[in-house]
Design a protein around this motif. Sequence first.
Motif, PDB file in Angstrom:
ATOM      1  N   GLU A  40     -15.583  -8.598   2.100  1.00 46.97           N
ATOM      2  CA  GLU A  40     -15.505  -7.227   2.609  1.00 46.97           C
ATOM      3  C   GLU A  40     -16.873  -6.683   2.967  1.00 46.97           C
ATOM      4  O   GLU A  40     -17.885  -7.050   2.371  1.00 46.97           O
ATOM      5  CB  GLU A  40     -14.855  -6.324   1.562  1.00 46.97           C
ATOM      6  N   ILE A  96      -9.756  -3.236   7.622  1.00 47.60           N
ATOM      7  CA  ILE A  96      -8.829  -2.967   6.514  1.00 47.60           C
ATOM      8  C   ILE A  96      -8.412  -1.508   6.585  1.00 47.60           C
ATOM      9  O   ILE A  96      -7.252  -1.158   6.438  1.00 47.60           O
ATOM     10  CB  ILE A  96      -9.485  -3.257   5.150  1.00 47.60           C
ATOM     11  N   GLU A  97      -9.386  -0.646   6.792  1.00 51.24           N
ATOM     12  CA  GLU A  97      -9.073   0.781   6.911  1.00 51.24           C
ATOM     13  C   GLU A  97     -10.233   1.498   7.570  1.00 51.24           C
ATOM     14  O   GLU A  97     -11.371   1.035   7.538  1.00 51.24           O
ATOM     15  CB  GLU A  97      -8.819   1.400   5.531  1.00 51.24           C
ATOM     16  N   GLU A 103       1.528  -5.248   4.110  1.00 45.52           N
ATOM     17  CA  GLU A 103       0.521  -5.643   5.102  1.00 45.52           C
ATOM     18  C   GLU A 103       0.110  -7.092   4.879  1.00 45.52           C
ATOM     19  O   GLU A 103       0.024  -7.543   3.740  1.00 45.52           O
ATOM     20  CB  GLU A 103      -0.694  -4.714   4.942  1.00 45.52           C
ATOM     21  N   ASP A 104      -0.188  -7.794   5.957  1.00 41.57           N
ATOM     22  CA  ASP A 104      -0.661  -9.176   5.844  1.00 41.57           C
ATOM     23  C   ASP A 104      -1.949  -9.214   5.042  1.00 41.57           C
ATOM     24  O   ASP A 104      -2.820  -8.364   5.206  1.00 41.57           O
ATOM     25  CB  ASP A 104      -0.951  -9.772   7.228  1.00 41.57           C
ATOM     26  N   LEU A 161      -5.552 -10.360   4.227  1.00 39.67           N
ATOM     27  CA  LEU A 161      -6.710 -10.841   4.978  1.00 39.67           C
ATOM     28  C   LEU A 161      -7.651 -11.515   3.999  1.00 39.67           C
ATOM     29  O   LEU A 161      -8.019 -10.922   2.980  1.00 39.67           O
ATOM     30  CB  LEU A 161      -7.437  -9.673   5.649  1.00 39.67           C
ATOM     31  N   VAL A 166      -3.335   0.547  -3.721  1.00 38.67           N
ATOM     32  CA  VAL A 166      -3.246  -0.751  -3.049  1.00 38.67           C
ATOM     33  C   VAL A 166      -3.066  -1.847  -4.089  1.00 38.67           C
ATOM     34  O   VAL A 166      -3.818  -1.917  -5.054  1.00 38.67           O
ATOM     35  CB  VAL A 166      -4.532  -1.033  -2.242  1.00 38.67           C
ATOM     36  N   LYS A 178       0.822  -1.214   0.000  1.00 38.84           N
ATOM     37  CA  LYS A 178       0.000   0.000   0.000  1.00 38.84           C
ATOM     38  C   LYS A 178       0.846   1.250   0.000  1.00 38.84           C
ATOM     39  O   LYS A 178       1.810   1.349   0.759  1.00 38.84           O
ATOM     40  CB  LYS A 178      -0.880   0.050   1.260  1.00 38.84           C
ATOM     41  N   LYS A 201     -14.536  -2.980  -5.744  1.00 36.87           N
ATOM     42  CA  LYS A 201     -13.411  -2.073  -5.960  1.00 36.87           C
ATOM     43  C   LYS A 201     -12.701  -2.275  -7.292  1.00 36.87           C
ATOM     44  O   LYS A 201     -12.086  -1.359  -7.811  1.00 36.87           O
ATOM     45  CB  LYS A 201     -12.406  -2.250  -4.824  1.00 36.87           C
TER      46      LYS A 201
END
Length: 422
Positions: free
Chosen positions: A189, A277-278, A182-183, A185, A152, A142, A211
């Motif tokens: 979603e 996630i964010e 980042e790991d 996931l 991303v 990211k 997305k």
Amino acid sequence: MKVLVVGAGGREHAIVNALARSPQRPELVAAPGNPGIAAVARCVPVGVEDLDGLLALARDEEVGLVVIGPEAPLVAGLADRLAEAGIAHFGPTAAAARLEGSKAFAKEVMASAGVPTAQWEEVASVAGGLAAIDGRYPTVIKFDGLAAGKGVVVAPDEPAARAALVEMLEERRFGEGAVVVEDFLDGEELSLFAICDGERAVPMVPAQDYKRIFDGDEGPNTGGMGAYSPVAGAPDSDALVAAIHQPVVDLLRERGTPFHGVLYAGLMLTAEGPQVIEFNVRFGDPETQVVLPRLRSDLLETLVAATRPGGLESNAMDFGADWAVTVVLASGGYPASSHSGDVITGLEEAAATGAEILHAGTARRDDGAIVTAGGRVLNVTALGPGPAAARDRAYAAADLIKFDGRQLRRDIAQRAVERMTT
Ligand code: AMP
Ligand code: GLY
């Protein structure tokens, strides 16, 4: 009451339409707005980055509430400027908006508040990035700045990871800024907004957005190509807010930077439970275009209540049972580029079906024609008693709208329809 909505996209068009449905019959002003918003609000050409101009506009117009749509003016401190001027506003201060503006800050808050999220590491070089990944694929790379949802990359293997690291760290596609590894996931979603009054977080309804640019979640990430709400099988929204949003609101209040506005959690529903996630500090786009059409209570009353510490009731909002689907029509070249100036036809025919036609990236030419003016051009939202009806109505209306280079996904809410029938 006079209300100023800041922003120019489909999200702001949905906000303006929802405010126009308020029984308080507010007078609506938008800055800068767009040709669709202009049908319901007076548009004033002040850009979302022009904090001085927005402050002057709010003051001159003597507005009772400013609703701040996009993240950039929030991160830049528009809410703080309005607070100093004594103007009521919906949207967090710059200190609280760091939840979206800085990934490092968001991760630190989540760790302190005990909110589950993926492990991550900041990296400064391609070699450092590959070392941090340490052969674990897929992995997520990211760009740690505002990149309109495009910064991303989910890398399935080392060549893809290397290419993404080179693009961000050496070619600087998104400019200067940290890069994090980042790991990954695994799961489905979910987007869940909570309206926050500094003390309490009150859930809206869950939504799912799409997305990637192509059907089947193929191709690069975009700002969002469609969404639907509700989401069958999602965990209970009250339980999610209690575990995710409320601890963050509590922590920010304890730190003296209370969060007023909408706290939007982008979640991954993993086998180990929901993980963040964010966080975003504003309404999501295009999820807002399916959440607000389902709201039956008065949005204006809720937004005003959220400006007062502890002003919200726990049952502040009432949503209808109908499903909502929104389909994004994007211009040629999106997301790598976009195409402006293509004439759009069929807008009136599409609206006549009863669908809500939201403008995201359009402009009105001197001769009156509506033309494309951005990557995501229009959002077509429809309601129905189930996902299939909402989806069929949204696509029927979307298919009436034509312009050169038009792109749309054909599988928005398909997953929801299949789930209902199996
Ligand atoms: P973001 O801008 O951080 O929301 O990321 C955009 C999209 O990338 C998300 O909606 C996910 O589809 C995907 N993504 C981001 N982080 C992860 C992660 N840790 N694991 C899996 N997918 C992710
Ligand atoms: N729907 C993604 C976003 O608003 O960031």
